[in-house]
Design an enzyme around this catalytic site. Structure first.
Site, PDB file in Angstrom:
ATOM      1  CB  CYS A 108      20.912  60.023  32.406  1.00 43.74           C
ATOM      2  SG  CYS A 108      21.239  61.473  33.446  1.00 43.74           S
ATOM      3  CB  CYS A 121      21.401  59.756  37.657  1.00 42.95           C
ATOM      4  SG  CYS A 121      19.970  60.620  36.994  1.00 42.95           S
ATOM      5  CG  ASP A 132      52.671  25.379  37.318  1.00 44.25           C
ATOM      6  OD1 ASP A 132      53.876  25.149  37.426  1.00 44.25           O
ATOM      7  OD2 ASP A 132      51.784  24.756  37.930  1.00 44.25           O
ATOM      8  CG  ASP A 160      48.852  25.516  41.302  1.00 49.35           C
ATOM      9  OD1 ASP A 160      49.325  26.571  41.756  1.00 49.35           O
ATOM     10  OD2 ASP A 160      49.407  24.419  41.411  1.00 49.35           O
ATOM     11  CG  ASP A 187      52.160  28.685  39.638  1.00 47.48           C
ATOM     12  OD1 ASP A 187      53.348  28.376  39.428  1.00 47.48           O
ATOM     13  OD2 ASP A 187      51.209  27.886  39.511  1.00 47.48           O
TER      14      ASP A 187
END
Length: 627
Positions: A8, A11, A419, A516, A520
């Site tokens: 559970c 745990c 971009d 890319d 950037d």
């Protein structure tokens, strides 16, 4: 690392607390649904083996040996669970038949003693693990779902044993009827085991994306040595080995073509359906498939260094990560079981105070019902199961999401900075050079397929798109118009992109940057959500929170919609998990009796409802697959 033995959310909280308490562990995050632990540690201070030893002491286990198959361990555990569940049902049906009078065995004393033996067998064999785990938790001052099951069955069984041998004298002297509740203790174990079995089976569906990715890698490779070819296990392939693949076969590792040529289906990496011609000097990647012809290549990246292995690792880590809302739930789950134990004691005291000895049976049954029904399993499964399905679905759409926080944040985006070169456009030899020259456009450039459709979809979602380009004004305007983008800037430098992101954020906007992953970087780092366009080897996993494999920009609105669906599903799951406990705990405690209604949830039905709540949360999360 995989974690076994968790039952559970309590745990998971115990394992996480135990790991974080170890010297040398900087941070640890345990995901109950994924059964994984992400641990950041100092190898000079602590090793995985040392962690494993500590976790075993707490009643759980860590899978740290690469030779161990987590799948095999889970499969064997599931088989044992099914076996115990089937045995429990046999014992439960016989016990219920005797209890209901359908099966006559002598008088009342003989029937009670027979049920006592059946219940003891059920506890000793089918429910043994509950008691073992509960004892281990007690030794370390903690509690979990096993504690609740062990206590509830032990109380109902012990109370029934007392009534079997001394009940007539004790209750009869007080003018009350004598009852046993062996059927309750047996059915609690049976329903809990059934719930866990169905839950484990359902949860396999949440991890289907990972299994599908793992299935892409072949198990063997054709090794070329001394002019002959030999099939060998993929684990034996090393850098520099020459490998041969034929039509219809999968590439086993990453490498460079040395001989021959073939069309390779790279859709699993790029998302592009058209096979790519590969010949001498070209790169090939593990998991891709040769559509025709035969080629040979030199192995360069093997094992965990292949692109496919990195993708699998990224998805696994994302599925095992925690959304911000989950950390709040974890704090609740950590104190939930102790709170339930206290609530059960209060329920017993209140009933006994109200009615004295005459209410003792009611007090015991009400306390047991509260122990059983108030399980944190549904609460613990609410968030991680939805995340696993959502992130897995994204992976199948060639959208790689770095972590749960990113998945939760994408839905909030209302502005996107994108971009141009390499992101919105791609090189193309088919361009009209006369027109390109007139506009001042760069040579071999064209709009990506479906780019305009993607930008329109974003506008329909209420998101404004800003295109940034280092080109001249004429070129930037041309491509913005082609893509259907009304906001654009030309002649920009990397710093200008970051400045725009921060300006929009200053206006209260939630900004995503799409690039890319190379020039950037500044803007990607500054954005609320960073999205990189993957190109096979330069996936920019370290730069972006989201990576779109291939060139299809429609995956951006797909990712936003998937984020909204997933977070919506998490909210649904949490709502029902909380409502379940808010409604059912008072009913199990016997509140209706205080209003003259002679009805309450019994221990047997409490166990059934508890199991149903966990299963329903998992099944609800699986609906994401078909949305």
């Amino acid at each position: 690392m995989a974690v076994t033995g968790m039952a559970c959310a309590g745990c998971a909280a115990n394992v996480e607390r135990r790991l974080n308490g170890l010297k040398g562990v900087e941070s640890a995050s345990v995901n109950f649904a994924a059964r994984t632990a992400l641990v950041d540690y100092d190898p000079k201070v602590i090793t995985p083996k040392m962690m494993k030893e500590e976790i075993i002491k707490a009643g759980y286990d860590l899978v740290i040996d690469e030779g161990e198959s987590v799948e095999a361990i889970e499969k064997n555990a599931y088989r044992r669970l099914v076996k115990r569940m089937a045995s429990s049902w046999v014992l439960a049906l016989i016990t219920m038949a005797i209890s209901m009078g359908w099966l006559q065995i002598g008088g009342t004393d003989e029937a009670n003693q027979t049920m006592m033996i059946l219940a003891l067998l059920n506890i000793a064999y089918c429910g043994r693990q509950f008691y073992v785990n509960a004892w281990k938790q007690l030794l370390h001052g903690s509690a979990n779902m096993d504690t609740l099951v062990a206590m509830s069955t032990a109380i109902s069984f012990t109370f029934s044993v007392f009534n079997t041998f001394w009940g007539d004298g004790f209750w009869g002297a007080r003018g009350m009827e004598n009852h046993t509740y062996y059927d309750a203790s047996v059915m609690i174990v049976t329903f809990v085991l059934t719930g866990r079995t169905l839950e484990e089976r359902a949860k396999k569906g949440t991890a289907s994306a990972i299994r599908a990715l793992m299935g892409l890698a072949p198990k063997t490779a054709r090794l070329v040595s001394g002019g002959t070819t030999t099939d060998v296990p993929i684990a034996t392939i090393g850098r520099g080995d020459i490998i041969e693949i034929r039509q219809g076969e999968k590439v086993p590792v990453d490498g460079t073509v040395t001989e021959g040529k073939a069309y390779i289906d790279e859709s699993m990496i790029t998302g592009e359906p058209t096979p790519v011609l590969k010949q001498a000097g070209d790169k090939v990647f593990a998991g891709t498939m040769a559509k025709q012809e035969t080629l040979r290549f030199r192995a360069e990246e093997v094992g965990q260094a292949t692109v496919l292995a990195q993708i699998i690792k990224m998805v696994q880590e994302a599925q095992g990560s925690k959304a911000p809302v989950q950390r709040v739930v974890d704090k609740i789950a950590a104190v939930f079981v102790p709170a339930v134990l206290g609530l059960s004691v209060v329920t017993f005291i209140l009933w006994f105070t109200i009615g004295g000895e005459a209410m003792l049976p009611r007090a015991v049954l009400s306390a047991v019902s509260v122990l059983v029904i108030a399980c944190p399993c549904a609460l613990g499964l609410a968030t991680p199961t939805a995340l696993m399905v959502g992130i897995g679905k994204a992976a199948r759409k060639n959208i790689l999401i770095k972590d749960a926080t990113a998945l939760e944040e994408i839905r909030k985006v209302d502005a996107i900075v994108i971009d141009k070169t390499g992101t919105l456009t791609i090189p193309n030899k088919d361009i009209d050079f006369t027109k390109a020259s007139d506009l001042g456009l760069e040579e071999r450039e064209t709009l990506k397929p479906h780019a305009r459709e993607a930008m329109e979809a974003l506008r329909n979602e209420g998101i404004e798109v800003y295109m940034m380009s280092g080109d001249k004004d004429e070129a930037a305007r041309y491509w913005a118009e082609k893509a259907g983008i009304s906001h654009w800037r030309s002649r920009v430098m990397p710093q200008d992109k970051e400045d725009l992101v921060r300006r929009l954020q200053g206006e209260g906007r939630r900004v995503a940057m799409v690039g890319d992953g190379i020039n950037d970087t500044q803007a990607l780092a500054a954005a609320d959500v960073s999205i990189a366009m993957g190109k096979g080897t330069d996936i920019a996993m370290d730069v972006a929170q989201v990576t779109l494999m291939g060139t299809d920009l429609r995956r951006i609105p797909d990712a936003i919609r998937l984020s909204r669906d997933t977070v919506g599903m998490i909210k649904q799951n949490l709502f029902w998990a909380f409502i379940y406990n808010v409604v059912c705990i008072p009913l199990a405690a016997g509140l209706p009796y205080l209003f003259g209604l002679h009805w309450q949830i019994t221990p047997m039905w409490a166990s059934a409802l508890m199991a149903f709540s966990s299963i329903s949360v998992v099944m609800n999360s699986l609906r994401l697959k078909v949305k």
